[in-house]
Design a protein around this motif. Structure first.
Motif, mmCIF file in Angstrom:
data_model
loop_
_atom_site.group_PDB
_atom_site.id
_atom_site.type_symbol
_atom_site.label_atom_id
_atom_site.label_comp_id
_atom_site.label_asym_id
_atom_site.label_seq_id
_atom_site.Cartn_x
_atom_site.Cartn_y
_atom_site.Cartn_z
ATOM 1 N N TYR A 93 -8.486 -3.779 -11.069
ATOM 2 C CA TYR A 93 -8.379 -4.746 -9.970
ATOM 3 C C TYR A 93 -8.259 -6.186 -10.469
ATOM 4 C CZ TYR A 93 -9.544 -1.047 -6.635
ATOM 5 O OH TYR A 93 -9.527 0.102 -5.871
ATOM 6 N N ASP A 94 -8.582 -6.429 -11.726
ATOM 7 C CA ASP A 94 -8.365 -7.762 -12.288
ATOM 8 C C ASP A 94 -6.887 -8.052 -12.495
ATOM 9 O OD1 ASP A 94 -11.056 -8.353 -12.336
ATOM 10 O OD2 ASP A 94 -11.339 -7.825 -14.455
ATOM 11 N N PHE A 95 -6.071 -6.986 -12.480
ATOM 12 C CA PHE A 95 -4.634 -7.143 -12.713
ATOM 13 C C PHE A 95 -3.811 -6.976 -11.440
ATOM 14 C CE2 PHE A 95 -6.541 -6.141 -16.746
ATOM 15 C CZ PHE A 95 -5.841 -6.920 -17.667
ATOM 16 N N THR A 96 -4.252 -6.083 -10.553
ATOM 17 C CA THR A 96 -3.507 -5.830 -9.315
ATOM 18 C C THR A 96 -4.426 -5.168 -8.289
ATOM 19 O OG1 THR A 96 -1.630 -4.641 -8.329
ATOM 20 C CG2 THR A 96 -2.694 -3.612 -10.222
ATOM 21 N N ASP A 97 -4.149 -5.432 -7.020
ATOM 22 C CA ASP A 97 -4.870 -4.737 -5.953
ATOM 23 C C ASP A 97 -4.194 -3.418 -5.594
ATOM 24 O OD1 ASP A 97 -6.881 -6.594 -5.673
ATOM 25 O OD2 ASP A 97 -5.854 -7.740 -4.118
ATOM 26 N N LEU A 98 -2.996 -3.208 -6.123
ATOM 27 C CA LEU A 98 -2.254 -1.977 -5.815
ATOM 28 C C LEU A 98 -2.628 -0.894 -6.825
ATOM 29 C CD1 LEU A 98 1.224 -3.482 -4.866
ATOM 30 C CD2 LEU A 98 -0.589 -2.705 -3.349
ATOM 31 N N VAL A 99 -3.797 -0.298 -6.600
ATOM 32 C CA VAL A 99 -4.347 0.738 -7.469
ATOM 33 C C VAL A 99 -4.536 2.008 -6.645
ATOM 34 C CG1 VAL A 99 -6.292 1.435 -8.906
ATOM 35 C CG2 VAL A 99 -5.546 -0.967 -8.892
ATOM 36 N N GLU A 100 -3.980 3.107 -7.110
ATOM 37 C CA GLU A 100 -4.122 4.399 -6.440
ATOM 38 C C GLU A 100 -4.825 5.374 -7.390
ATOM 39 O OE1 GLU A 100 -1.418 8.132 -4.841
ATOM 40 O OE2 GLU A 100 -0.482 6.161 -5.007
ATOM 41 N N PRO A 101 -6.134 5.561 -7.225
ATOM 42 C CA PRO A 101 -6.839 6.524 -8.072
ATOM 43 C C PRO A 101 -6.388 7.950 -7.745
ATOM 44 C CG PRO A 101 -8.360 5.023 -6.969
ATOM 45 C CD PRO A 101 -7.041 4.877 -6.302
ATOM 46 N N LEU A 102 -6.123 8.736 -8.772
ATOM 47 C CA LEU A 102 -5.789 10.142 -8.592
ATOM 48 C C LEU A 102 -7.028 11.010 -8.796
ATOM 49 C CD1 LEU A 102 -2.395 10.478 -10.473
ATOM 50 C CD2 LEU A 102 -2.784 10.184 -8.045
ATOM 51 N N SER A 103 -7.951 10.534 -9.606
ATOM 52 C CA SER A 103 -9.175 11.260 -9.926
ATOM 53 C C SER A 103 -10.103 10.270 -10.599
ATOM 54 C CB SER A 103 -8.862 12.443 -10.846
ATOM 55 O OG SER A 103 -8.288 11.984 -12.054
ATOM 56 N N LEU A 104 -11.221 10.748 -11.113
ATOM 57 C CA LEU A 104 -12.151 9.856 -11.795
ATOM 58 C C LEU A 104 -11.549 9.253 -13.054
ATOM 59 C CD1 LEU A 104 -15.501 11.885 -11.553
ATOM 60 C CD2 LEU A 104 -14.803 9.913 -10.180
ATOM 61 N N ASP A 105 -10.574 9.938 -13.651
ATOM 62 C CA ASP A 105 -10.089 9.504 -14.968
ATOM 63 C C ASP A 105 -8.629 9.079 -15.014
ATOM 64 O OD1 ASP A 105 -9.121 12.045 -14.558
ATOM 65 O OD2 ASP A 105 -9.492 12.746 -16.592
ATOM 66 N N GLU A 106 -7.983 8.906 -13.882
ATOM 67 C CA GLU A 106 -6.594 8.444 -13.920
ATOM 68 C C GLU A 106 -6.226 7.717 -12.633
ATOM 69 O OE1 GLU A 106 -3.466 11.422 -13.815
ATOM 70 O OE2 GLU A 106 -4.878 12.910 -13.045
ATOM 71 N N ALA A 107 -5.243 6.819 -12.753
ATOM 72 C CA ALA A 107 -4.809 6.043 -11.592
ATOM 73 C C ALA A 107 -3.421 5.471 -11.834
ATOM 74 C CB ALA A 107 -5.793 4.900 -11.314
ATOM 75 N N PHE A 108 -2.716 5.220 -10.729
ATOM 76 C CA PHE A 108 -1.458 4.480 -10.764
ATOM 77 C C PHE A 108 -1.736 3.024 -10.430
ATOM 78 C CE2 PHE A 108 0.408 8.702 -9.573
ATOM 79 C CZ PHE A 108 1.232 8.853 -10.670
ATOM 80 N N LEU A 109 -1.012 2.122 -11.099
ATOM 81 C CA LEU A 109 -1.072 0.695 -10.787
ATOM 82 C C LEU A 109 0.345 0.176 -10.585
ATOM 83 C CD1 LEU A 109 -3.504 1.426 -12.916
ATOM 84 C CD2 LEU A 109 -3.696 -1.058 -13.122
ATOM 85 N N ASP A 110 0.562 -0.561 -9.510
ATOM 86 C CA ASP A 110 1.835 -1.248 -9.320
ATOM 87 C C ASP A 110 1.635 -2.691 -9.764
ATOM 88 O OD1 ASP A 110 4.045 -2.695 -8.337
ATOM 89 O OD2 ASP A 110 4.384 -1.222 -6.754
ATOM 90 N N VAL A 111 2.289 -3.068 -10.871
ATOM 91 C CA VAL A 111 2.148 -4.421 -11.420
ATOM 92 C C VAL A 111 3.456 -5.198 -11.310
ATOM 93 C CG1 VAL A 111 0.262 -3.780 -12.975
ATOM 94 C CG2 VAL A 111 2.631 -3.586 -13.779
ATOM 95 N N THR A 112 4.289 -4.794 -10.356
ATOM 96 C CA THR A 112 5.549 -5.505 -10.136
ATOM 97 C C THR A 112 5.257 -6.983 -9.931
ATOM 98 O OG1 THR A 112 6.291 -3.507 -8.995
ATOM 99 C CG2 THR A 112 7.691 -5.442 -8.815
ATOM 100 N N GLN A 113 4.324 -7.260 -9.041
ATOM 101 C CA GLN A 113 3.716 -8.583 -8.953
ATOM 102 C C GLN A 113 2.249 -8.391 -9.294
ATOM 103 O OE1 GLN A 113 4.615 -10.154 -5.025
ATOM 104 N NE2 GLN A 113 6.327 -11.292 -5.901
ATOM 105 N N ASN A 114 1.691 -9.262 -10.115
ATOM 106 C CA ASN A 114 0.328 -9.035 -10.585
ATOM 107 C C ASN A 114 -0.460 -10.331 -10.638
ATOM 108 O OD1 ASN A 114 0.694 -10.087 -13.541
ATOM 109 N ND2 ASN A 114 2.415 -8.665 -13.209
ATOM 110 N N LYS A 115 -1.764 -10.187 -10.784
ATOM 111 C CA LYS A 115 -2.670 -11.338 -10.715
ATOM 112 C C LYS A 115 -2.648 -12.205 -11.970
ATOM 113 C CE LYS A 115 -5.967 -8.978 -7.678
ATOM 114 N NZ LYS A 115 -7.363 -8.477 -7.545
ATOM 115 N N VAL A 116 -2.111 -11.662 -13.067
ATOM 116 C CA VAL A 116 -2.112 -12.414 -14.319
ATOM 117 C C VAL A 116 -0.749 -13.050 -14.606
ATOM 118 C CG1 VAL A 116 -3.996 -11.105 -15.332
ATOM 119 C CG2 VAL A 116 -1.657 -10.287 -15.628
ATOM 120 N N ASN A 117 0.193 -12.878 -13.670
ATOM 121 C CA ASN A 117 1.534 -13.466 -13.788
ATOM 122 C C ASN A 117 2.214 -13.101 -15.106
ATOM 123 O OD1 ASN A 117 1.419 -14.857 -11.260
ATOM 124 N ND2 ASN A 117 0.098 -16.400 -12.226
ATOM 125 N N ASN A 118 2.048 -11.850 -15.502
ATOM 126 C CA ASN A 118 2.681 -11.369 -16.730
ATOM 127 C C ASN A 118 3.877 -10.512 -16.329
ATOM 128 O OD1 ASN A 118 3.413 -10.152 -19.166
ATOM 129 N ND2 ASN A 118 1.296 -9.986 -19.877
#
Length: 358
Positions: A93-118
């Motif tokens: 969440y420090d990088f993006t609010d678009l986080v989709e957890p699949l389970s306890l140990d994996e997740a998708f992140l959409d960083v097309t636009q992100n909080k760190v402007n990278n």
């Protein structure tokens, strides 16, 4: 210029086993199984040291011990895994609010636009993995691409403790060479059916029409047709709340005998077991879904006061199968869990925008 998303799939390396080794230094470097024992039960996770002997998740404890006589069994501590999963998610969440957890140990992140402007998804993935290691002490792998399917596939390429990127220009050749069992959504049973049809990799799969695939594999046929062409339009869904966990399979021919039904259900249950293991999810209601050759459908369910383990779930499935005589030949079986042990943890809203892939 073509506009595409930047998706990262982060997958913790042997998460449950790695947590146990981190918390207990005496277990480090040793073959370890979380769950099960030498006489009964099922392995929930195996350390990389155990995997070298062929020990895998969903394997019986007895078989795992035969493959690796020095295997150490420990009881799972799901509250601990959940605690660390929350810490890892907070890094996301420090990088993006678009986080989709699949389970306890994996997740998708959409960083097309992100909080760190990278602008580089690759550099963001490196930074996320670095922070997980420094702040929590665990290794993570990552995959980067323009859709969720390719990102998830890429995260396996350089495991453990690595990452890979699949660029749009490389996707077609990559998918054509990918073994069929490596495609997301194609489990062991489906892979065997495809191999019987001469489908061993993406190039083979690409030769079959949409009509043929939907006839053979039901609604999954469209998914298979699209993913081998690099088409996967599903967005990262940060506010998704899981209501059920299930697996199902449409058969290439209708099944008319009890023996065939049980064998078919074993394959479906194997897939469900893997999803239970990956997600850490439990459910109090077990449902058997039956679709007959004339497309009529029936469901049978049983609800427990406590969460049943996998052995009890399988026993219940067979009880539901025998509950009353099936009307006719079966073309689909599904097994599902509901009344889950999950709750809404964090809801985010935002529009996913498209910019150039880097």
């Amino acid at each position: 210029m073509e506009k595409v998303r930047k998706i990262i799939h982060v997958d913790m390396d042997a998460f449950y086993a790695s947590v146990e080794q981190m918390d207990n230094p005496a277990l480090r470097g040793k073959p370890l199984a979380v769950g099960g024992n030498r006489e009964r039960g099922v392995v929930a996770a195996a350390s990389y040291e155990a995997r070298r002997y062929g020990v895998r998740s969903a394997m019986s404890g007895k078989m795992a011990a035969l493959k690796c006589p020095q295997l150490i069994f420990v009881k799972p501590r799901f509250e601990r895994y959940k605690e660390l999963s929350h810490q890892i998610r907070n890094i996301f969440y420090d990088f993006t609010d678009l986080v989709e957890p699949l389970s306890l140990d994996e997740a998708f992140l959409d960083v097309t636009q992100n909080k760190v402007n990278n602008p580089s998804a690759t550099l963001i993935a490196q930074e996320i993995r670095k922070r997980i290691k420094e702040e929590i002490g665990l290794n993570a792998s990552a995959g980067i691409s323009y859709n969720k399917f390719l990102a998830k596939t890429a995260s396996d390429i350089n495991k453990p403790n690595g990452q890979a990127v699949i660029l749009p220009k490389d996707a077609e050749i990559f998918l054509e060479n990918l073994p069929i069992e490596r495609f997301f959504g194609i489990g062991k049973v489906t892979a065997e059916k495809m191999k019987a049809l001469g489908i061993h990799n993406g190039k083979d799969l690409k030769q079959f029409s949409l009509q043929f695939l939907t006839k053979r594999f039901g609604k999954s046929g469209l998914h298979f047709y699209n993913i081998v062409r690099g088409i996967h339009l599903s967005e990262v869904q940060p506010n998704r709340i899981r209501k059920s966990l299930s697996a199902e399979n449409t058969f290439s021919k209708d099944l008319g005998s009890y023996q065939e039904w049980v064998m078919a259900l074993e394959g479906v249950f194997e897939e469900l077991q893997e999803r239970i293991r990956r997600s850490g999810i439990k459910g109090r209601t077990v449902t058997l879904k039956i679709k007959y050759h004339d497309f009529t459908q029936q469901t049978r369910s049983r609800t427990f006061e406590q969460y049943p383990d996998t052995a009890k779930i399988w026993e219940t499935v067979l009880e539901l199968l025998r509950q009353e005589e099936l009307n006719s030949a079966v073309r689909l079986f599904g097994i599902g869990l509901s009344n889950l042990n999950v709750e809404e943890e964090r809801v985010h809203f935002g529009k996913q925008l498209l910019i150039d892939f880097e």
